[in-house]
Design a protein around this motif. Sequence first.
Motif, PDB file in Angstrom:
ATOM      1  N   TYR A 175       0.838  -1.210   0.000  1.00  0.00           N
ATOM      2  CA  TYR A 175       0.000   0.000   0.000  1.00  0.00           C
ATOM      3  C   TYR A 175       0.869   1.255   0.000  1.00  0.00           C
ATOM      4  N   ARG A 193      -5.972   4.236  10.592  1.00  0.00           N
ATOM      5  CA  ARG A 193      -6.084   4.462   9.148  1.00  0.00           C
ATOM      6  C   ARG A 193      -5.279   3.423   8.377  1.00  0.00           C
ATOM      7  N   GLY A 223      -7.056   0.168   8.492  1.00  0.00           N
ATOM      8  CA  GLY A 223      -8.226   0.208   7.601  1.00  0.00           C
ATOM      9  C   GLY A 223      -7.836   0.013   6.153  1.00  0.00           C
ATOM     10  N   GLU A 224      -6.768   0.682   5.740  1.00  0.00           N
ATOM     11  CA  GLU A 224      -6.323   0.564   4.345  1.00  0.00           C
ATOM     12  C   GLU A 224      -5.827  -0.851   4.046  1.00  0.00           C
ATOM     13  N   ALA A 229      -8.695  -3.239   3.908  1.00  0.00           N
ATOM     14  CA  ALA A 229      -9.444  -3.072   2.662  1.00  0.00           C
ATOM     15  C   ALA A 229      -8.680  -3.649   1.480  1.00  0.00           C
ATOM     16  N   SER A 230      -7.372  -3.505   1.502  1.00  0.00           N
ATOM     17  CA  SER A 230      -6.585  -4.011   0.381  1.00  0.00           C
ATOM     18  C   SER A 230      -6.650  -5.524   0.312  1.00  0.00           C
ATOM     19  N   GLU A 271     -12.321  -6.560   5.344  1.00  0.00           N
ATOM     20  CA  GLU A 271     -12.782  -5.583   6.310  1.00  0.00           C
ATOM     21  C   GLU A 271     -13.943  -6.102   7.147  1.00  0.00           C
TER      22      GLU A 271
END
Lengths: 366, 386
Positions: free
Chosen positions: A129, A151, A154-155, A158-159, A163
């Motif tokens: 990321y 954050r 979360g990223e 999601a990647s 989630e």
Amino acid sequence: MQVVFVHGVNNRDLGDGAYEKMTRRRADRFNRLAFDQTATIRFPYWGKFGLAEKSLLSLPTSKGQTQTLGTLVAPATLADRASIVAAAKADFPGVVASLSVAALDAVSSSESEAERHSVEDFWMAAARYADARPIPSWLSNLHSEDELGERLAGEVGASRRVESLGVGWLPKLPKLDPVAIAAGKARDIAAPYLAQFLGDAMMFFARRDQSDHVRAEINGAILAAAMVADDNNEPLVLIGHSMGGSILHELLTDANNIALLEERLKRPLKIDLLLGVGTQVGLFAELKQFSASKSGRPLGVVVDHYWNVYDYADTLAFLSEPTIAGVVDFEISTSAGLSTAHNAYFDNAFFFSRLNKRLKDAGLLA
Amino acid sequence: MTLLYEAQIDGPVTHAFIVGCGRYPYLQANHAADRRAPVAGAIALANMLLEDRARLVAPLGSLEMLLSDPTVNDGSMDVGNVLGDEVLTTLVEPADEQHFRNRGDEWLGRIRPGDAVVFYFSGHGIADRQGGAVGLLEDIKSKTNRPWAQSFSASNLSQALQTLNPASAWVFFDACQEIVAEFAGRLWEVKNIDLKEVSLADITGDVCEPLALAGARTGHLAWAPVDFEPPFFTQVLLKGLSGCCVERTQSHGWAVTGKMLLFGLRQLGETMFDEIVVRPQPILPYSDIQALMTVAQPFMHLTVRSIPEIHLTQMASVQVKQQDLEIMSSVAAEFVWRVDINLEDRDLTVECVCQEGAVPLAPQTFRQQAPSCLVTLRPAPAEDAA
């Protein structure tokens, strides 16, 4: 893929199983994160021929006098918290790299393979990321370390499209303590390593009788790997960390050693990838420490790819490109941990994710 | 000679003075204070005023410029053809104390009551003891006994402009407002460049209120790209002037106005970049109703993100729709999608076309308004996703 990993200085097998456990876990990490589970990795051990660890009588140790001066502990802790957020705003990939080093280093001692893999996978995704998004849009409004963790988690979640599992399973951000390291620990960490390094380097280049044992140990692993690679039509990859890189470079430059290897192989030796990690090869080449190659090329054997990975924060890592033709230098920098950077490569998720990509780009991995 | 453009026009005109200072040989050793972005910013704004001079509410009457480019060792700079072929000269004098005084005097001398006046500065800046913005010129710290005299107060200049009775005055200051102890600690007020002395009586008459904006707040730093691009506030300003900091006016139709620049540039500055948030600050209070440029086709700057932002990269495309009619769509997977959309009185909806396996994002509807809109998409609730 057949891989030989030549360790650097400061690797000693004390017979308590720790060295064996370390190599087993490092092989697992390399295989999972960089080699897509295709590699057989050999770890020739030459530390037994180096400077004995107990000989470091000349090292001064910190008495701690300086730690009571100044603003004591609490302000330093606050400064750390502020500095990680500030550092992330200045160099997000560098901070992710530093955090991954801290996290992977911490989990290395875990007896739970599932936990090790979970943390490794998280930071591999974080590294990918950060490589793709070196300046996230949410960074400029970041206020706290906790927010950074949320954050980033979360990223990464999601990647990996997980989630819906929630965030409770995600590892927390490891704590960095750059102020403490800068204040008092840097010398304690770095000085013994430097002493080991000097001792092992002098032994290898100046005491041929002793270094012959090292050569024999490494040659044996190279031969075994090369034979299997040849039989199975697999790539042959040699990895040298720190002094291990210089040892490999010398063995593949020294005409007598190459003749010995090729006589036993019964064919010319060909290396698909020679990978130096945090090495001093460029420096020693500049100092004319290596044998002169008969071929006129920097190395006496055919090497398809010669890569040198360095961290700018690693004061023992040097460029190779300016002094050795054909080498490609790759920077993989962390933003903290000056004193520990030399040993941090194999805890750095960026190292594995970028190596994996470069192996694929070079056609060494499908 | 630094007058780049002059036109003889009956009626009110706009007189612009543009200063880009990126060469500071005395401020720090080894040219450490040199920057190229201020020069790029000054050239970009000059270009806009020249090319779009017909859009100015009061057409361009003159353009005065000073540039100190660190790639030129000293003296004047030949800008070549970057400003087009209608300029009177390509040789631009340096932004030092002497030229600022001389060309500034000439600029002020041209202003007649009812004209519009534009001043732009980009370079290094600091805050004075009253918190006012101070611009530093090329030869700052060149004189041992008067190290800070080669500077000017943007606040004083703004007040001076209003006393010349222009119809409108516009001051844009793209520089830091850093607190420098050495400057703040002077025993006497630093006597730097005041292009005009102002009496109390001057400002109590029927004078215009200049729109004076700084690109950074007091005590804060302004930022610029390292390459030859305008500083970030200047980029926001140019975008706003190009047609999104607009409102409909009775006299000029769609126009860039002081009110929209005052409030809109901050909003725009929060959406245009990933690496920086631009937060402009007014140098003087402003409550005038004035327009600077007309706009034939106003637009709105739309920024679309998601939380987590990686979701947006997993979309096949992002679309902007008016009811079922597609207005625009993205062409590549990106972390942030930025697009300019013609401004109309309507509701628009941002929708994503989801790739297989990706987390669906809930659509979001917004009312179009100038200058910009930030749409943050979030994963659709489970029942919607199903």
